[in-house]
Design an enzyme around this catalytic site. Structure first.
Site, PDB file in Angstrom:
ATOM      1  N   ILE A  51       0.834  -1.207   0.000  1.00 31.82           N
ATOM      2  CA  ILE A  51       0.000   0.000   0.000  1.00 31.82           C
ATOM      3  C   ILE A  51       0.864   1.251   0.000  1.00 31.82           C
ATOM      4  CG2 ILE A  51      -1.723   1.309   1.299  1.00 31.82           C
ATOM      5  CD1 ILE A  51      -2.766  -1.413   2.340  1.00 31.82           C
ATOM      6  N   ARG A  94      -4.533   0.540  10.419  1.00 23.57           N
ATOM      7  CA  ARG A  94      -5.159  -0.148  11.546  1.00 23.57           C
ATOM      8  C   ARG A  94      -5.315   0.834  12.707  1.00 23.57           C
ATOM      9  NH1 ARG A  94      -7.843  -4.341  10.453  1.00 23.57           N
ATOM     10  NH2 ARG A  94      -7.781  -4.804  12.674  1.00 23.57           N
ATOM     11  N   ASP A 154      -9.903   6.148   8.231  1.00 22.29           N
ATOM     12  CA  ASP A 154     -10.746   5.045   7.771  1.00 22.29           C
ATOM     13  C   ASP A 154     -10.907   4.007   8.874  1.00 22.29           C
ATOM     14  OD1 ASP A 154     -12.227   3.566   5.783  1.00 22.29           O
ATOM     15  OD2 ASP A 154     -10.499   2.218   5.619  1.00 22.29           O
ATOM     16  N   GLU A 214     -14.240   0.048  16.877  1.00 28.18           N
ATOM     17  CA  GLU A 214     -15.160  -0.060  15.743  1.00 28.18           C
ATOM     18  C   GLU A 214     -16.225  -1.132  16.010  1.00 28.18           C
ATOM     19  OE1 GLU A 214     -13.065  -0.983  12.203  1.00 28.18           O
ATOM     20  OE2 GLU A 214     -11.764   0.778  12.283  1.00 28.18           O
ATOM     21  N   HIS A 216     -14.187   2.245   7.696  1.00 25.83           N
ATOM     22  CA  HIS A 216     -13.274   1.127   7.400  1.00 25.83           C
ATOM     23  C   HIS A 216     -13.610   0.482   6.053  1.00 25.83           C
ATOM     24  CE1 HIS A 216     -10.413  -1.839   9.600  1.00 25.83           C
ATOM     25  NE2 HIS A 216     -10.116  -1.732   8.326  1.00 25.83           N
TER      26      HIS A 216
END
Length: 402
Positions: free
Chosen positions: A150, A231, A254, A259, A282
């Site tokens: 990424i 994360r 994100d 969560e 997310h």
């Protein structure tokens, strides 16, 4: 072989596995708590976000392989899987483009305050002067924390916008940084101090938990853009909440602490009310392109498991074998010859770490290589060589690579 998909995914990509005799079952409603009861008779498990606990692994007595249809394996108890001889594999890099695209969307939106401008327009307010104060991206510095798949995709897109890249990664050396034509940061604090835009692309491990802490965030220039599409565990959200108004940071998230574990649920984040803070639930890897690529990679892993010797992307195999010697036995290709050899090794207390067998043309002879942790005695080797069907026995010392 029964395959259970315990999350939503593109099942069309798995259809080819049926020719291998695999029975595919889809149960996306399963959770961490209900998964164990669903694993009876399952040989292969595929998950995305569903947590696979030690209890689930213990319940899956016929489990051979767990595939995480995504990057990382933080939702799987890998130690418990390893203790039961279950392969764990993932799909690294297949969602990299999607996450990099969202990262750039955050950076652009935060610089131009697109969300706030849209909200005002929807409320009937025309605030041209207020939203004409963007600094722009060209020529500014971007700090990329983590240079995995990424991070590399973000680097590629950052260059296209004329951003000056600086990078920190555990594996990055000054020489490699020079080859990549990026600024080399020795520490995350140093990277943050150079970053007009600071974006995080680190996996969650015991070593990275909280690594983007107060000292790193304090080092950021006032007014910097901060993006975390990696994360939640890697970032100190408490420090970030305090520093957003004090340093005038603009933040794109994100991922969030605490969560919901379902696709629809309630969320409470004080960060979202602290200033220019934008968020998404997310969804970094959730594009059609990314999900199709992950499904195809999942199918490739399972196909390789069923038909080939090597398993792609496996994460719980010993990096270095504990074997210190190899016993090489040439023998006739007859029933029971290898079994006799193994029984001798067992009787002499020799543990076999790895074994491979080659059949020669004509299928009259084979060569078996047994990698063992201790040196067999001469008596053991002579006993093996005494079998009529054994052609030759050798022992080879292996290099110690530990």
């Amino acid at each position: 072989m029964r395959l259970l998909v315990a999350d939503k995914m593109d099942l069309a990509a798995l259809e080819e596995l049926k020719v291998l005799g695999i029975q595919i079952e889809s149960r996306p409603e399963l959770t961490k708590d209900t998964l164990p009861a669903a694993l009876d008779g399952i040989g292969i498990l595929v998950v995305r976000s569903t947590e696979v606990t030690a209890k689930a692994i213990e319940a899956g007595r016929q489990l051979n392989l767990i595939v995480r249809a995504g990057v990382g394996v933080s939702t799987i108890d890998v130690a418990a899987a390893s203790a039961r001889g279950i392969y764990v594999a993932n799909c690294p890099g297949k969602n990299a483009t999607a996450v990099a695209e969202l990262t750039m969307a955050f950076i652009l939106a935060l610089d131009r305050r697109l969300v706030d401008a849209t909200t005002d327009l929807r409320s009937g307010r025309w605030e041209k002067t207020r939203y004409s104060a963007a600094r722009g991206l060209f020529g500014r510095r971007i700090g990329i924390a983590g240079l995995g798949a990424i991070g590399r995709e973000v680097l590629l897109r950052a260059r296209a916008f004329g951003l000056e890249p600086h990078v920190w990664s555990r594996s990055l050396t000054p020489a490699r940084a020079a080859k990549l034509d990026v600024g080399y940061a020795r520490t995350l604090e140093e990277l943050a101090s150079r970053s007009d835009v600071f974006t995080v692309h680190l996996t969650s491990t015991p070593q990275t938990r909280g690594i983007i802490g107060r000292r790193v965030l304090e080092a950021l220039p006032d007014g910097a853009i901060v993006v975390n599409a990696a994360r939640p565990e890697v970032m100190d959200f408490g420090a970030l909440e305090e520093l957003v108004p004090r340093k005038g940071l603009r933040v794109g998230l994100d991922v969030f602490a605490g969560e919901p574990d379902k696709e629809v649920g309630a969320v409470a984040s004080r960060l979202l009310g602290r200033g220019v803070v934008y968020g998404t639930p997310h969804i970094g890897a959730q594009t059609e392109q990314a999900q199709r690529a992950i499904a195809l990679e999942t199918a490739r892993i399972i196909r390789s498991f069923m038909t080939e010797e090597d398993l792609p992307n496996v994460v719980n195999i010993c990096a270095t074998s504990p074997a210190r010697y190899a016993v090489v036995v040439r023998m006739m290709d007859k029933v029971g010859v290898l079994a006799n050899t193994l029984s001798v090794m067992k009787r002499h207390g020799i543990n076999i770490e790895e074994i491979s067998n080659t059949v020669f043309e004509g299928a009259t002879a084979t060569c078996t290589k047994m990698r063992v942790s201790g040196r067999p005695s001469e008596a053991c080797l002579k006993e093996i060589a005494a079998f009529e069907e054994v052609l030759h026995v050798d022992i080879v010392a292996l290099p110690n690579l530990a």
